[in-house]
Design an enzyme around this catalytic site. Structure first.
Site, PDB file in Angstrom:
ATOM      1  N   ASP A  77     -48.787 -24.984  92.929  1.00 41.27           N
ATOM      2  CA  ASP A  77     -47.275 -24.848  93.074  1.00 41.27           C
ATOM      3  C   ASP A  77     -46.582 -24.557  91.748  1.00 41.27           C
ATOM      4  OD1 ASP A  77     -47.306 -25.350  96.050  1.00 41.27           O
ATOM      5  OD2 ASP A  77     -47.825 -27.424  95.136  1.00 41.27           O
ATOM      6  N   ASP A  79     -42.689 -24.490  89.776  1.00 39.42           N
ATOM      7  CA  ASP A  79     -41.124 -24.678  89.612  1.00 39.42           C
ATOM      8  C   ASP A  79     -40.581 -24.045  88.601  1.00 39.42           C
ATOM      9  OD1 ASP A  79     -41.652 -26.333  92.121  1.00 39.42           O
ATOM     10  OD2 ASP A  79     -41.916 -28.260  90.987  1.00 39.42           O
ATOM     11  N   ASP A 177     -39.315 -37.554  85.253  1.00 41.74           N
ATOM     12  CA  ASP A 177     -40.122 -38.922  85.337  1.00 41.74           C
ATOM     13  C   ASP A 177     -41.326 -39.058  84.164  1.00 41.74           C
ATOM     14  OD1 ASP A 177     -38.600 -39.398  87.499  1.00 41.74           O
ATOM     15  OD2 ASP A 177     -40.507 -38.846  88.668  1.00 41.74           O
TER      16      ASP A 177
END
Length: 544
Positions: A77, A79, A177
């Site tokens: 994936d 982003d 995070d």
């Protein structure tokens, strides 16, 4: 306190004195140092970045994709992060959709159907102190009206409910995070922007939280689950969670009680369906979090070593690794099958003072009880519950391989999922291997071969019936029944054949040998011939 007072006298703000430690130091790492292979970057992600940059905005590949690229892996994936607002991003792409309330992002969609690809685009967010945020007394659900007009809001415990204040890139990096997920890669000039030594942590295979872990877990308790998920995902690469990041996990896990159940359910599925379910179970146990995260997850961890559940978890990991789709309904149906099967058997046997129930209603009631006790209203009794119910309800139908049942069963929309479920049962010895192989062949065969398979089942059933007759111990002599005319005998055989179609499966499951239960023919018992009577007519006359 004295230092803060002096800073105020000198006109220094708290932000300026803490800026370096809070937001890190910007480092631009060139290609010859990070050695990312540009060929590993997805062409659609590159196109999104290029489109935004040509429109005058900053844009980078961000997050886990950069981490994987640094490790020489091809990310699944991609982003993208930008200083363009969601509305500005949406205006640049033909198929783009703004989603989310807590964090507003844009999904840029390429392709259609199962082959479509989604590039997630987020806007740089400001690092906001919870003390400066608007506060609501309730939670996401009870304070929905108040939250509608808020951009930055927290609840009484400090958990962030809204975070849609845009800011510079360095603040966006600080609010992410983990250090290895807070790097930005520009495919155009092949530079990696790193504020928190993410490259060094990636090289040392260390998973480290940005900032104070206790504060970060309090801001968003779901970060606890993300820490578990990333540690499980990266464990195979040799990553270890930093001790300071891991230390507060158990104590902070109490905060998860305030997270909406629907969000917890979704996060649980992410733990189990990202291709690292087995590793996740190991991490939960290792970190002392085998219980207490979420009730249904507790059940998964408890049963993870059972052969059937372990096979389902391994199968899920395999399918994800092969790029095949996975459905939460299938995995949860496997985890909760023992509850359904036991409840089904109890209802048919009439245990605990209950009246015995027929097989079909007993199975329906057992399923309802499992939904109520294990899942509750989280699934909305919608598609997930409907799919699980279909998988379970089809299991006894696999035992019936005569008549029109096989033809109708393979046409069901959920047949493949139900068959895979039965296949797993066969793998652990709950169903005979021969039955699973038969259905595998029948589902893919042409009409001629299907007829041959049905004939094969009929021959096997006749053979078993003859064997049972031979093995029956001799009993007291009984009057020899009168032979019937050929026509009537054929008619009786036809009726027996029709009755075969109405056979029901007993006691919830499959015989010990895994074979389909034999059809029990319902024959009318004939009265023995009486002396002086002329067959049936004589008996009837005597009766009158």
């Amino acid at each position: 306190m004295i230092k803060t007072f002096i800073d105020k006298l000198l006109g220094k703000s708290a932000g300026s004195t803490q800026g370096k430690s809070r937001f890190g130091k910007r480092q631009e790492v060139p290609a010859e140092v990070h050695k990312i292979d540009p060929a590993l970057v997805d062409e659609r992600a590159r196109n999104v970045v290029t489109t935004l940059q040509q429109a005058g905005y900053e844009a980078y590949v961000v997050g886990g994709a950069v981490r994987d690229l640094l490790l020489g892996l091809r990310p699944k994936d991609f982003d993208v992060a930008t200083n363009a607002t969601p509305e500005q991003v949406k205006s640049l792409f033909r198929r783009a959709f703004i989603i989310g309330r807590r964090f507003r992002i844009v999904h840029v969609v390429y392709g259609r159907g199962r082959e479509h690809e989604v590039i997630e685009v987020s806007t740089f967010r400001a690092y906001m102190d919870s003390a400066a945020a608007e506060q609501v007394a309730g939670n996401e659900r009870t304070s929905k009206g108040e939250l509608a007009s808020m951009k930055h809001a927290v609840d009484a415990s400090g958990r962030v409910l809204r975070d849609n204040v845009w800011g510079p890139q360095e603040e966006d990096a600080a609010r992410r995070d983990f250090t290895v997920n807070a790097m930005y890669y520009d495919p155009a000039n092949q530079v990696v922007v790193d504020y928190h030594n993410g490259i060094k942590d990636a090289q040392k295979l260390t998973l480290r939280m940005i900032g104070d872990p206790v504060t970060r877990y309090r801001e968003d308790p779901v970060r606890i689950i993300r820490a578990i998920r990333f540690s499980a995902k990266l464990a195979a690469l040799g990553f270890k969670m930093e001790a300071k990041t891991a230390a507060p996990l158990i104590e902070s896990s109490k905060l998860l009680a305030d997270v909406p159940q629907s969000r917890m359910f979704d996060e649980m599925l992410k733990l189990l369906q990202t291709g690292h379910a087995i590793a996740t179970i190991e991490q939960l146990r290792k970190l002392g979090l085998a219980t207490g995260i979420y009730p249904l997850l507790d059940v998964v961890v408890e049963r993870a070593d059972q052969p059937f559940v372990k096979a389902a978890l391994q199968d899920t990991d395999r399918r994800v690794g092969e790029g095949k789709p996975v459905a939460p309904s299938f995995l949860l149906a496997c985890v909760l099958w023992a509850d359904v099967r036991d409840g089904w058997a109890q209802r048919q046997e009439g245990r605990h003072g209950q009246r015995p129930q027929p097989p079909f209603p007993a199975l329906q009631d057992a399923i309802d009880d499992v939904f109520n006790s294990r899942i509750g209203d989280v699934s909305g009794r919608g598609k997930l519950a409907a799919d699980m119910r279909e998988i379970w309800m089809m299991q006894p139908r696999f035992d019936k391989r005569t008549g029109s049942t096989p033809y109708s069963l393979v046409e069901q929309a959920r047949f493949r999922a139900a068959f895979d479920f039965m296949r797993l049962r066969a793998d652990v010895g709950e169903v005979g291997e021969a039955i699973a192989e038969w259905w595998q062949e029948f589902s893919t065969a042409d009409d001629v071969r299907r007829q041959d398979l049905l004939e094969q089942v009929r021959d096997e059933q006749k053979t078993r019936q003859r064997v049972r007759v031979r093995e029956t111990p001799p009993s007291s002599p009984s009057p020899k029944p009168r032979s019937e005319p050929a026509g009537r005998q054929r008619q009786g055989e036809a009726q027996d054949s029709e009755q075969d179609e109405e056979v029901e499966v007993e006691a919830g499951a499959v015989p010990p040998d895994g074979e389909a239960p034999a059809a029990r023919k319902r024959r009318r018992r004939r009265k023995p011939r009486t002396g002086g009577g002329g067959g049936e007519g004589g008996g009837g006359a005597a009766g009158e």
